[in-house]
Write a protein that holds these residues in place. Structure first.
Motif, mmCIF file in Angstrom:
data_model
loop_
_atom_site.group_PDB
_atom_site.id
_atom_site.type_symbol
_atom_site.label_atom_id
_atom_site.label_comp_id
_atom_site.label_asym_id
_atom_site.label_seq_id
_atom_site.Cartn_x
_atom_site.Cartn_y
_atom_site.Cartn_z
ATOM 1 N N TYR A 117 0.843 -1.128 0.054
ATOM 2 C CA TYR A 117 0.037 -0.051 -0.174
ATOM 3 C C TYR A 117 0.876 1.350 -0.049
ATOM 4 N N THR A 162 4.909 4.927 -9.556
ATOM 5 C CA THR A 162 4.646 3.705 -10.498
ATOM 6 C C THR A 162 5.699 3.306 -10.907
ATOM 7 N N THR A 169 -1.484 -0.988 -4.196
ATOM 8 C CA THR A 169 -2.475 0.014 -4.124
ATOM 9 C C THR A 169 -1.959 1.166 -3.865
ATOM 10 N N LEU A 205 -2.962 5.049 -2.822
ATOM 11 C CA LEU A 205 -4.020 6.147 -2.488
ATOM 12 C C LEU A 205 -3.546 7.194 -2.769
ATOM 13 N N ILE A 233 -0.386 7.692 -15.578
ATOM 14 C CA ILE A 233 -1.294 6.458 -15.725
ATOM 15 C C ILE A 233 -1.472 5.707 -16.752
ATOM 16 N N SER A 235 -0.065 1.891 -17.185
ATOM 17 C CA SER A 235 -0.942 0.757 -17.301
ATOM 18 C C SER A 235 -0.500 -0.097 -18.619
ATOM 19 N N GLU A 245 -5.367 -6.047 -12.025
ATOM 20 C CA GLU A 245 -5.594 -5.961 -10.685
ATOM 21 C C GLU A 245 -4.042 -5.799 -10.100
ATOM 22 N N ALA A 289 -3.415 -0.661 -8.501
ATOM 23 C CA ALA A 289 -4.666 0.255 -8.364
ATOM 24 C C ALA A 289 -4.263 1.390 -7.979
ATOM 25 N N ILE A 290 -4.777 2.490 -8.581
ATOM 26 C CA ILE A 290 -4.698 3.874 -8.197
ATOM 27 C C ILE A 290 -6.095 4.506 -7.872
ATOM 28 N N SER A 291 -6.299 4.989 -6.521
ATOM 29 C CA SER A 291 -7.391 5.689 -6.253
ATOM 30 C C SER A 291 -6.999 6.821 -5.652
ATOM 31 N N PHE A 292 -8.180 7.898 -6.186
ATOM 32 C CA PHE A 292 -8.047 9.404 -5.585
ATOM 33 C C PHE A 292 -9.093 9.545 -4.667
ATOM 34 N N ILE A 293 -8.633 10.168 -3.648
ATOM 35 C CA ILE A 293 -9.483 10.414 -2.499
ATOM 36 C C ILE A 293 -9.722 11.868 -2.266
#
Length: 149
Positions: free
Chosen positions: A7, A94, A112, A114, A131, A135, A142, A145-149
């Protein structure tokens, strides 16, 4: 949260994070510290070697193998200021993943990332390019994973 996964937390420390518009008159920065501590504590259950934390504004700094006990120290060493150069820090995160993957040092279930930010990056197109490029290096959807919060 998934076991056998790394993470990475990328935290915006641009000037706007010092705004005191959160409940109880807290700044976004103080709320971020509380959230990071909670996340690091939870991640320790699934990622015992600790998480990677980046703090970014115009420049960035990476902290490896962070456990919950290190979070307060990281936030004491940093204060919000500057721009929101997300592309550079995301590229480093990355690239770091793919370098570790090539060296056989990643977890079986991947990583992952974040990204916690309170606004627009300086250059949205540069972020998209990072990004898209990442990819192209993935073997499985899977694995990263890149998540924007």
């Amino acid at each position: 949260m998934v076991e056998n996964r790394d993470y990475t937390l990328i935290i915006d420390k641009s000037g706007s994070m010092s705004m005191t518009d959160q409940s109880g008159g807290k700044s976004r920065w103080v709320m971020m510290q509380e959230s990071t501590l909670a996340l690091a504590s939870k991640c320790e259950e699934f990622d015992p070697d600790g998480i990677t934390i980046y703090l970014f504004s115009g420049r960035f700094k990476r902290y490896d193998n962070v456990n919950a006990s290190k979070v307060a120290q990281i936030f004491r060493e940093n204060e919000p200021s500057g721009r929101t150069d997300l592309a550079a820090v995301l590229l480093d995160a990355t690239n770091n993943y793919f370098q570790r993957k090539a060296a056989g040092q990643t977890k079986p279930n991947g990583d992952t990332i974040l990204v916690v930010t309170d606004g627009e990056p300086d250059d949205r197109k540069a972020v998209m390019k990072v990004i898209i490029e990442a990819s192209r290096h993935m073997d499985r959807d899977e694995e990263l994973a890149i998540s924007f919060i």
